[in-house]
Design a protein around this motif. Structure first.
Motif, short mmCIF file in Angstrom:
data_model
loop_
_atom_site.label_atom_id
_atom_site.label_comp_id
_atom_site.label_asym_id
_atom_site.label_seq_id
_atom_site.Cartn_x
_atom_site.Cartn_y
_atom_site.Cartn_z
N HIS A 6 -23.93 53.30 66.09
CA HIS A 6 -24.08 53.87 64.75
C HIS A 6 -22.98 54.92 64.64
N ALA A 7 -22.18 54.86 63.57
CA ALA A 7 -21.03 55.75 63.48
C ALA A 7 -20.88 56.36 62.10
N ILE A 8 -20.34 57.56 62.08
CA ILE A 8 -19.89 58.22 60.86
C ILE A 8 -18.38 58.25 60.94
N THR A 9 -17.73 57.77 59.90
CA THR A 9 -16.27 57.77 59.86
C THR A 9 -15.80 58.51 58.63
N ASP A 10 -14.51 58.86 58.60
CA ASP A 10 -13.97 59.42 57.37
C ASP A 10 -13.54 58.27 56.46
N ALA A 40 -19.73 66.54 54.05
CA ALA A 40 -19.85 66.53 52.59
C ALA A 40 -19.09 65.32 52.06
N ALA A 41 -19.72 64.60 51.14
CA ALA A 41 -19.11 63.39 50.59
C ALA A 41 -19.67 63.10 49.20
N GLN A 42 -18.92 62.36 48.41
CA GLN A 42 -19.39 61.97 47.08
C GLN A 42 -20.08 60.62 47.11
N TRP A 43 -19.83 59.79 48.13
CA TRP A 43 -20.46 58.48 48.23
C TRP A 43 -20.58 58.09 49.69
N THR A 65 -23.73 67.31 47.16
CA THR A 65 -22.77 66.33 47.65
C THR A 65 -23.37 64.93 47.72
N PHE A 66 -24.70 64.83 47.84
CA PHE A 66 -25.36 63.54 47.88
C PHE A 66 -26.37 63.39 46.75
N GLY A 67 -26.14 64.04 45.62
CA GLY A 67 -26.97 63.85 44.45
C GLY A 67 -28.27 64.63 44.44
N GLY A 68 -28.39 65.66 45.28
CA GLY A 68 -29.62 66.43 45.36
C GLY A 68 -29.75 67.52 44.35
#
Length: 68
Positions: A6-10, A40-43, A65-68
């Motif tokens: 499981h990965a988080i990438t830019d 932080a990300a927009q999508w 950043t995630f619609g909260g």
């Protein structure tokens, strides 16, 4: 024996963080482990194994950043 990574990438693909589980473990285990590492990300682009109400609620609770 198999595994899942499981990965988080830019936005360009290089990994920022990753978590490995056994292959038979549900995807939400990896999602939960990496939740605090999300930048932080927009999508977000994820496969359907991460499509769960608790995960969407956690992202919404993360702030604007995630619609909260």
């Amino acid at each position: 024996m198999n595994t899942k990574l499981h990965a988080i990438t830019d936005q360009n693909g290089p990994p920022l963080s990753f978590f490995m589980t056994a292959g038979q473990v549900r995807d939400y285990t990896g999602a939960a482990a990496l939740l605090d590492s999300l930048p932080a990300a927009q999508w977000m682009l994820a496969e359907r194994g991460y499509d769960a109400d608790w995960f969407r609620d956690a992202l919404k609770g993360a702030g604007p950043t995630f619609g909260g």
